[in-house]
Motif scaffolding. Structure first.
Motif, PDB file in Angstrom:
ATOM      1  N   THR A  57     115.212  67.799  -9.114  1.00 15.70           N
ATOM      2  CA  THR A  57     113.832  66.779  -9.100  1.00 15.70           C
ATOM      3  C   THR A  57     112.723  67.439 -10.187  1.00 15.70           C
ATOM      4  N   GLN A  58     112.415  66.277 -11.041  1.00 19.84           N
ATOM      5  CA  GLN A  58     111.860  66.457 -11.723  1.00 19.84           C
ATOM      6  C   GLN A  58     110.649  64.326 -12.004  1.00 19.84           C
ATOM      7  N   PHE A  59     109.363  64.630 -12.150  1.00 18.51           N
ATOM      8  CA  PHE A  59     108.589  66.256 -12.658  1.00 18.51           C
ATOM      9  C   PHE A  59     107.716  65.577 -11.358  1.00 18.51           C
ATOM     10  N   THR A  60     107.070  67.085 -11.194  1.00 23.19           N
ATOM     11  CA  THR A  60     106.437  67.237  -9.938  1.00 23.19           C
ATOM     12  C   THR A  60     105.246  68.484 -10.764  1.00 23.19           C
ATOM     13  N   PRO A  61     104.011  68.947 -10.880  1.00 27.86           N
ATOM     14  CA  PRO A  61     102.858  69.749 -11.506  1.00 27.86           C
ATOM     15  C   PRO A  61     102.617  70.679 -10.328  1.00 27.86           C
ATOM     16  N   TYR A  62     102.665  71.881 -11.377  1.00 28.50           N
ATOM     17  CA  TYR A  62     102.416  73.058 -10.771  1.00 28.50           C
ATOM     18  C   TYR A  62     100.939  72.882  -9.734  1.00 28.50           C
ATOM     19  N   THR A  63     100.202  71.725  -9.725  1.00 24.36           N
ATOM     20  CA  THR A  63      99.227  71.948  -8.755  1.00 24.36           C
ATOM     21  C   THR A  63      99.188  70.505  -9.302  1.00 24.36           C
ATOM     22  N   LEU A  64      98.400  70.238  -7.501  1.00 18.38           N
ATOM     23  CA  LEU A  64      98.111  68.197  -7.642  1.00 18.38           C
ATOM     24  C   LEU A  64      96.993  68.398  -8.436  1.00 18.38           C
ATOM     25  N   GLU A  65      96.299  66.786  -8.760  1.00 20.21           N
ATOM     26  CA  GLU A  65      95.495  65.922  -8.993  1.00 20.21           C
ATOM     27  C   GLU A  65      94.284  66.937  -8.425  1.00 20.21           C
ATOM     28  N   GLY A  66      93.715  67.431  -9.293  1.00 18.28           N
ATOM     29  CA  GLY A  66      92.190  68.171  -9.221  1.00 18.28           C
ATOM     30  C   GLY A  66      92.287  69.047  -9.232  1.00 18.28           C
ATOM     31  N   GLY A  67      93.509  70.040  -9.796  1.00  9.74           N
ATOM     32  CA  GLY A  67      94.141  71.660  -9.110  1.00  9.74           C
ATOM     33  C   GLY A  67      93.800  71.954  -8.096  1.00  9.74           C
ATOM     34  N   ARG A  68      94.642  71.000  -7.181  1.00 15.79           N
ATOM     35  CA  ARG A  68      94.483  71.014  -5.928  1.00 15.79           C
ATOM     36  C   ARG A  68      96.459  71.815  -5.944  1.00 15.79           C
ATOM     37  N   ALA A  69      96.302  72.413  -4.430  1.00 14.47           N
ATOM     38  CA  ALA A  69      96.970  73.026  -4.367  1.00 14.47           C
ATOM     39  C   ALA A  69      97.934  72.576  -3.385  1.00 14.47           C
ATOM     40  N   TRP A  70      99.440  72.618  -3.780  1.00 14.74           N
ATOM     41  CA  TRP A  70     100.697  71.723  -2.238  1.00 14.74           C
ATOM     42  C   TRP A  70     100.295  72.321  -1.498  1.00 14.74           C
ATOM     43  N   THR A  71     100.074  71.369  -0.518  1.00 14.91           N
ATOM     44  CA  THR A  71     100.490  71.404   1.084  1.00 14.91           C
ATOM     45  C   THR A  71     101.457  71.372   1.757  1.00 14.91           C
ATOM     46  N   SER A  72     101.856  71.401   3.306  1.00 18.12           N
ATOM     47  CA  SER A  72     103.187  71.095   3.649  1.00 18.12           C
ATOM     48  C   SER A  72     103.593  69.403   3.841  1.00 18.12           C
ATOM     49  N   GLU A  73     102.175  69.058   3.984  1.00 17.16           N
ATOM     50  CA  GLU A  73     101.982  67.737   4.275  1.00 17.16           C
ATOM     51  C   GLU A  73     102.645  66.708   2.669  1.00 17.16           C
ATOM     52  N   ASP A  74     102.064  67.388   1.375  1.00 14.85           N
ATOM     53  CA  ASP A  74     102.607  66.935   0.151  1.00 14.85           C
ATOM     54  C   ASP A  74     103.813  66.537   0.116  1.00 14.85           C
ATOM     55  N   LYS A  75     104.354  68.109   0.309  1.00 11.91           N
ATOM     56  CA  LYS A  75     106.098  67.922   0.381  1.00 11.91           C
ATOM     57  C   LYS A  75     106.755  67.558   1.298  1.00 11.91           C
ATOM     58  N   GLN A  76     106.583  67.218   2.103  1.00  9.43           N
ATOM     59  CA  GLN A  76     106.991  66.370   3.557  1.00  9.43           C
ATOM     60  C   GLN A  76     106.959  65.143   2.103  1.00  9.43           C
ATOM     61  N   GLN A  77     105.791  64.656   1.922  1.00  6.37           N
ATOM     62  CA  GLN A  77     105.576  63.343   1.084  1.00  6.37           C
ATOM     63  C   GLN A  77     106.929  63.265   0.255  1.00  6.37           C
ATOM     64  N   TYR A  78     106.554  64.166  -0.698  1.00  4.74           N
ATOM     65  CA  TYR A  78     106.991  63.678  -2.165  1.00  4.74           C
ATOM     66  C   TYR A  78     109.160  63.808  -1.563  1.00  4.74           C
ATOM     67  N   ALA A  79     109.049  64.957  -0.445  1.00  2.00           N
ATOM     68  CA  ALA A  79     110.861  65.084  -0.816  1.00  2.00           C
ATOM     69  C   ALA A  79     111.166  63.669   0.319  1.00  2.00           C
ATOM     70  N   ASN A  80     110.578  63.110   1.648  1.00  2.00           N
ATOM     71  CA  ASN A  80     110.204  62.037   1.490  1.00  2.00           C
ATOM     72  C   ASN A  80     110.317  60.605   0.705  1.00  2.00           C
ATOM     73  N   ASN A  81     109.628  60.757  -0.232  1.00  2.00           N
ATOM     74  CA  ASN A  81     110.197  59.965  -1.541  1.00  2.00           C
ATOM     75  C   ASN A  81     111.184  59.919  -2.413  1.00  2.00           C
ATOM     76  N   VAL A  82     111.465  60.908  -2.233  1.00  2.00           N
ATOM     77  CA  VAL A  82     112.780  61.156  -3.176  1.00  2.00           C
ATOM     78  C   VAL A  82     113.861  61.202  -1.967  1.00  2.00           C
ATOM     79  N   PHE A  83     113.956  61.277  -0.715  1.00  2.00           N
ATOM     80  CA  PHE A  83     114.915  60.494  -0.102  1.00  2.00           C
ATOM     81  C   PHE A  83     114.825  58.956   0.085  1.00  2.00           C
TER      82      PHE A  83
END
Length: 580
Positions: A457-483
């Motif tokens: 999948t594309q496109f996902t940044p290394y760090t999120l907006e504001g330089g924030r690191a990915w959290t488990s919730e961020d990953k789940q939210q992105y995966a849910n959007n893909v699905f």
């Protein structure tokens, strides 16, 4: 480690490492001394070990993980489901390596895919018909019929376009199988040494002669935005967008970015068993190719160990390599060390900084490792059923199921918007998805009636907006959007999910050692190719430290061209050792 999201009725393996086959040597520990040490058991490192052994150099491979292969691994991360966890398709394994290392004899088998590309439309069917789709394969007539659903003109142009690309790709094959031109040796030193170095010009001259009058076309393709080229050939959006995906796959770039054409060319260079441009699924997953290479290297006498993490490269007072120090405190002495890690990891993490020139370290810090990729591996309990190509019989795969399935690829504008979302530090709202289901051809990968599904999948940044690191919730939210997007193309997909493994760019870096999460060991941009890969001062696989070499995908000819960096680096080492 990667996030793991629970869906449906089952949960994921707690360890995340599953039951991947361990590949350690039968001996309890490596010997204290070898001629050559290779850091990392990725495919290039394994190939380098085989060729060094063929040259009479006693070699050991040290892999930090529990499984060999680098990114080309198979892991049972969900019980009963075997995933090509990172790399997922095979094509660019160089033919001479396949033959010389007898990889077929050592168990490598590849399922060829035909057809190979499926792009369903997200639209309402007309007159009771399903939504349209584009299915491409080896059959010229069938391709014309498929493309003709969108443009009769494009249907007539398509074969000529493929022949044009193949002409350009074949012309640069000599460059893949040889180190770059040795500019310092050609321009400096004695007449004798300069004449000898002229041999490094032969592949470049050979490619130039093969290109002939096509040199301007080649120059345009590798420097222009791919859309400048595609717009001249085609008018239909689904075809242009489908082709454009190969120009941005794995790259933080868009189809309208200058230089995106080279990545497309990179993906048509490959072949499988002499069939140009073919891609396939390795039997048993991508770990199957690593296993075959390792078995070949072992048969030649190489020692190969897993769970042997290198702490530091040892450098003597004379500035030359002495061997490596392992994390367990043991030392292995050697004449040379080859690193299959990225240049950044090799020179900033594994090598004493005081042994390297400050200007060199500064250049290493400037290498671009930007990655847009999140890899999602999904276990499902039934075959996806696409509105654009409904399943004829329950559980029976159709031709389209074996393809690279391009979702959210109806138009180039969709790809552009996905890219621009990421530039703002946000995962794409409507991400570009390449979906593969290798278990439709290799039923050994999943329980009966079930399947393993890969989403690149594309496109996902290394760090999120504001330089924030990915959290488990961020990953789940992105995966849910893909699905959610997949569900629009194939209703019922979400309810079929048994388990999920998500690898964002930071996860790809942590698990596989891919700096920045970049699958190519560094961006495949024009400023990081050939004489400048990974750096102009290290394009010949040698480092500033005598006896320390690079052999990974961050070297010429770059990530994806399977084995050439390992082969070229081994030949460089053998040549240097012969001269000493």
């Amino acid at each position: 480690m990667s996030a793991r999201v629970c869906f449906g009725r089952a949960h994921l393996a707690a360890s995340g490492l599953g039951t991947a086959t361990r590949a350690s040597h039968s001996a309890a520990a490596p010997r204290a001394q070898y001629d050559a040490v290779i850091i990392g058991g990725g495919h290039n490192g394994l190939i380098a070990s085989a060729y060094l052994q063929k040259g009479g150099v006693q070699t050991v491979v040290l892999e930090r993980r529990h499984v060999l292969g680098g990114a080309a691994v198979t892991e049972e991360i969900i019980p009963g489901y075997h995933f090509s966890r990172a790399s997922y398709l095979l094509s660019l394994l160089r033919p001479h390596i396949f033959e010389e290392l007898q990889l077929k004899k050592h168990g490598l088998h590849v399922f060829k895919r035909d057809p190979h590309a499926f792009t369903p439309m997200l639209e309402e069917g007309v007159g009771g018909q399903p939504p349209r789709s584009l299915l491409l394969g080896a059959d010229v007539t069938q391709n014309q019929e498929e493309i003709g659903k969108f443009s009769k003109k494009d249907a007539q142009m398509y074969l000529g376009f493929l022949e044009h690309l193949e002409k350009l790709a074949c012309a640069i094959h000599p460059l893949l199988d040889a180190p770059p031109v040795d500019v310092p040796k050609v321009t400096e030193g004695s007449i004798r040494s300069r004449l000898a170095a002229l041999n490094t010009l032969r592949p470049l001259i050979s490619s130039g002669l093969k290109l002939g009058k096509n040199i301007p076309d080649f120059y345009e393709l590798v420097t222009a935005p791919i859309m400048k080229v595609l717009n001249r050939w085609f008018e239909s959006e689904p075809l242009r967008a489908t082709l454009a995906t190969d120009s941005v796959i794995g790259a933080m770039t868009s189809p309208t970015t200058p230089g995106s054409g080279y990545v497309l060319l990179h993906h048509v260079m490959g072949e499988l068993e002499k069939e140009k441009g073919a891609w396939g699924y390795v039997q048993g997953g991508m770990g199957g190719v690593s296993k075959a290479i390792a078995q070949s290297a072992r048969a030649l006498g190489a020692d190969i160990y897993t769970e042997k993490s290198v702490e530091r490269v040892l450098v003597g007072s004379d500035g030359s390599v002495q061997g490596v120090l392992l994390q367990d405190g043991s030392e292995i002495r050697s004449k040379v060390v080859l690193s299959n890690a990225t240049a950044h990891r090799t020179f900033t993490k594994l090598t004493p900084k005081e042994s390297l020139p400050p200007d060199f370290l500064k250049a290493v810090d400037q290498i671009d490792y930007t990655s847009p990729v999140t890899k999602i591996n999904v276990a499902v309990d039934r075959l996806p059923n696409f509105l654009a190509a409904p399943n004829v019989s329950e559980g029976v795969p159709g031709p389209h199921h074996q393809c690279s399935i391009h979702l959210n690829c109806e138009s180039v504008d969709v790809l552009e918007q996905a890219y621009h979302d990421c530039l703002q530090g946000r995962p794409s709202t409507r991400p570009m998805l390449e979906m593969t289901i290798p278990s439709v051809l290799d039923t050994s990968l999943a329980p009966p009636g079930c399947h393993v599904v890969s989403f690149f999948t594309q496109f996902t940044p290394y760090t999120l907006e504001g330089g924030r690191a990915w959290t488990s919730e961020d990953k789940q939210q992105y995966a849910n959007n893909v699905f959610d997007w997949v569900e629009l193309y194939a209703p019922g997909f979400k309810s079929s999910i048994v388990g999920v493994d998500i690898l964002t760019p930071p996860d790809l870096e942590e698990v596989f050692g891919l700096t920045g999460g970049n699958i190519f060991h560094g961006a495949m941009s024009l400023d990081q190719l050939y004489l400048a890969r990974p750096l102009p001062s290290a394009s010949d696989y040698r480092s500033p430290i005598r006896g320390l070499y690079l052999c990974g995908s961050g070297c010429h000819p770059g990530g994806g061209v399977m084995g050439s960096a390992g082969w070229n680096s081994a030949l460089t080492v053998l040549s240097d050792m012969k001269r000493r």
